[in-house]
Design a protein around this motif. Structure first.
Motif, mmCIF file in Angstrom:
data_model
loop_
_atom_site.group_PDB
_atom_site.id
_atom_site.type_symbol
_atom_site.label_atom_id
_atom_site.label_comp_id
_atom_site.label_asym_id
_atom_site.label_seq_id
_atom_site.Cartn_x
_atom_site.Cartn_y
_atom_site.Cartn_z
ATOM 1 N N ASP A 80 0.837 -1.328 0.030
ATOM 2 C CA ASP A 80 -0.181 -0.117 -0.056
ATOM 3 C C ASP A 80 0.724 1.123 0.143
ATOM 4 O O ASP A 80 2.184 1.257 0.107
ATOM 5 N N ALA A 81 0.426 2.182 -0.143
ATOM 6 C CA ALA A 81 0.949 3.761 -0.335
ATOM 7 C C ALA A 81 1.712 3.902 0.813
ATOM 8 O O ALA A 81 2.799 4.659 1.097
ATOM 9 N N ASP A 82 1.175 3.555 2.068
ATOM 10 C CA ASP A 82 1.714 3.862 3.430
ATOM 11 C C ASP A 82 2.225 2.540 4.235
ATOM 12 O O ASP A 82 2.666 2.504 5.282
ATOM 13 N N HIS A 83 2.189 1.368 3.661
ATOM 14 C CA HIS A 83 2.615 0.132 4.138
ATOM 15 C C HIS A 83 3.087 -0.855 3.281
ATOM 16 O O HIS A 83 2.459 -1.438 2.319
ATOM 17 N N TYR A 84 4.445 -1.014 3.017
ATOM 18 C CA TYR A 84 5.141 -1.585 2.089
ATOM 19 C C TYR A 84 6.623 -1.957 2.571
ATOM 20 O O TYR A 84 7.178 -1.334 3.380
ATOM 21 N N ILE A 85 7.254 -2.800 1.852
ATOM 22 C CA ILE A 85 8.917 -3.261 2.131
ATOM 23 C C ILE A 85 9.559 -2.031 1.535
ATOM 24 O O ILE A 85 9.554 -2.103 0.325
ATOM 25 N N LYS A 86 10.222 -1.491 2.165
ATOM 26 C CA LYS A 86 10.882 -0.170 1.662
ATOM 27 C C LYS A 86 12.276 -0.634 1.071
ATOM 28 O O LYS A 86 12.792 -0.233 0.338
ATOM 29 N N PHE A 87 13.117 -1.217 1.758
ATOM 30 C CA PHE A 87 14.265 -1.740 1.322
ATOM 31 C C PHE A 87 14.647 -3.431 1.629
ATOM 32 O O PHE A 87 14.008 -3.843 2.739
ATOM 33 N N ILE A 88 15.659 -3.840 1.172
ATOM 34 C CA ILE A 88 16.300 -5.131 1.460
ATOM 35 C C ILE A 88 17.461 -4.974 1.376
ATOM 36 O O ILE A 88 18.324 -4.573 0.377
ATOM 37 N N GLN A 89 18.600 -5.248 2.633
ATOM 38 C CA GLN A 89 20.022 -5.361 2.687
ATOM 39 C C GLN A 89 20.482 -6.446 2.720
ATOM 40 O O GLN A 89 20.123 -7.303 3.732
ATOM 41 N N LEU A 90 21.572 -6.916 1.913
ATOM 42 C CA LEU A 90 22.341 -8.071 2.115
ATOM 43 C C LEU A 90 23.535 -7.731 3.010
ATOM 44 O O LEU A 90 24.419 -6.893 2.513
ATOM 45 N N TRP A 91 23.951 -8.498 3.963
ATOM 46 C CA TRP A 91 25.213 -8.334 4.706
ATOM 47 C C TRP A 91 25.887 -9.751 4.991
ATOM 48 O O TRP A 91 25.510 -10.674 4.809
ATOM 49 N N ASN A 92 27.348 -9.413 4.691
ATOM 50 C CA ASN A 92 28.269 -10.531 5.081
ATOM 51 C C ASN A 92 28.541 -10.213 6.567
ATOM 52 O O ASN A 92 29.807 -9.211 6.629
ATOM 53 N N LEU A 93 28.651 -10.809 7.533
ATOM 54 C CA LEU A 93 28.778 -10.363 8.892
ATOM 55 C C LEU A 93 28.342 -8.617 9.016
ATOM 56 O O LEU A 93 27.434 -8.494 8.841
ATOM 57 N N GLU A 94 29.411 -7.816 9.366
ATOM 58 C CA GLU A 94 29.120 -6.394 9.506
ATOM 59 C C GLU A 94 29.487 -5.638 8.085
ATOM 60 O O GLU A 94 29.698 -4.628 8.315
ATOM 61 N N THR A 95 29.720 -6.449 7.203
ATOM 62 C CA THR A 95 30.171 -5.840 5.624
ATOM 63 C C THR A 95 28.812 -5.630 5.050
ATOM 64 O O THR A 95 28.102 -6.738 4.616
#
Length: 127
Positions: free
Chosen positions: A56-71
């Motif tokens: 929805d306009a006010d309820h959606y997945i904004k981002f997805i980040q991939l991490w390798n440990l702290e990187t």
């Protein structure tokens, strides 16, 4: 620092009652557990398993980040309506090249329910 949610942080009683809430927000990593050094491999990230997340306009997945440990490895950002304005299990594929063993995890953000963290996945490298 904002709270980062993980489904393992809730009691068994809450798990049953809130299964849909946690399922529709939790990111999952799908990839091979062993890859060839220097070879390219796919890391699929899927938000939820049995329940779909709103778009929805006010309820959606904004981002997805991939991490390798702290990187920090990679990120994809979404605008409202990117999933056609219908509930879905948001999916994205990242293509990586591994030099050494990786410990991958995902951080995703729901515009209404905050940050969510995946289980860590070990990706071993062979020659």
């Amino acid at each position: 620092m904002p709270k980062v949610f993980k489904p393992v942080e809730i009691s068994p009683d809450e798990t049953a009652a809130r299964k849909d809430y946690f399922d529709r927000h939790t990111p999952h990593i799908i990839c091979d557990s062993v890859v060839k050094r220097g070879g390219r491999f796919c890391v699929k990230v899927r938000i939820g398993e049995n329940y779909q997340h709103p778009d929805d306009a006010d309820h959606y997945i904004k981002f997805i980040q991939l991490w390798n440990l702290e990187t920090f490895v990679a990120e994809v950002q979404f605008a409202p309506g990117a999933q056609g304005g219908v509930p879905s299990n948001v999916e994205v594929d990242f293509y990586l090249t591994a030099k050494n063993t990786m410990y991958l995890s995902v951080l995703s953000a729901c515009t209404k329910h905050g940050l969510w963290h995946s289980e860590e996945v070990k990706v071993s490298v062979t020659d």
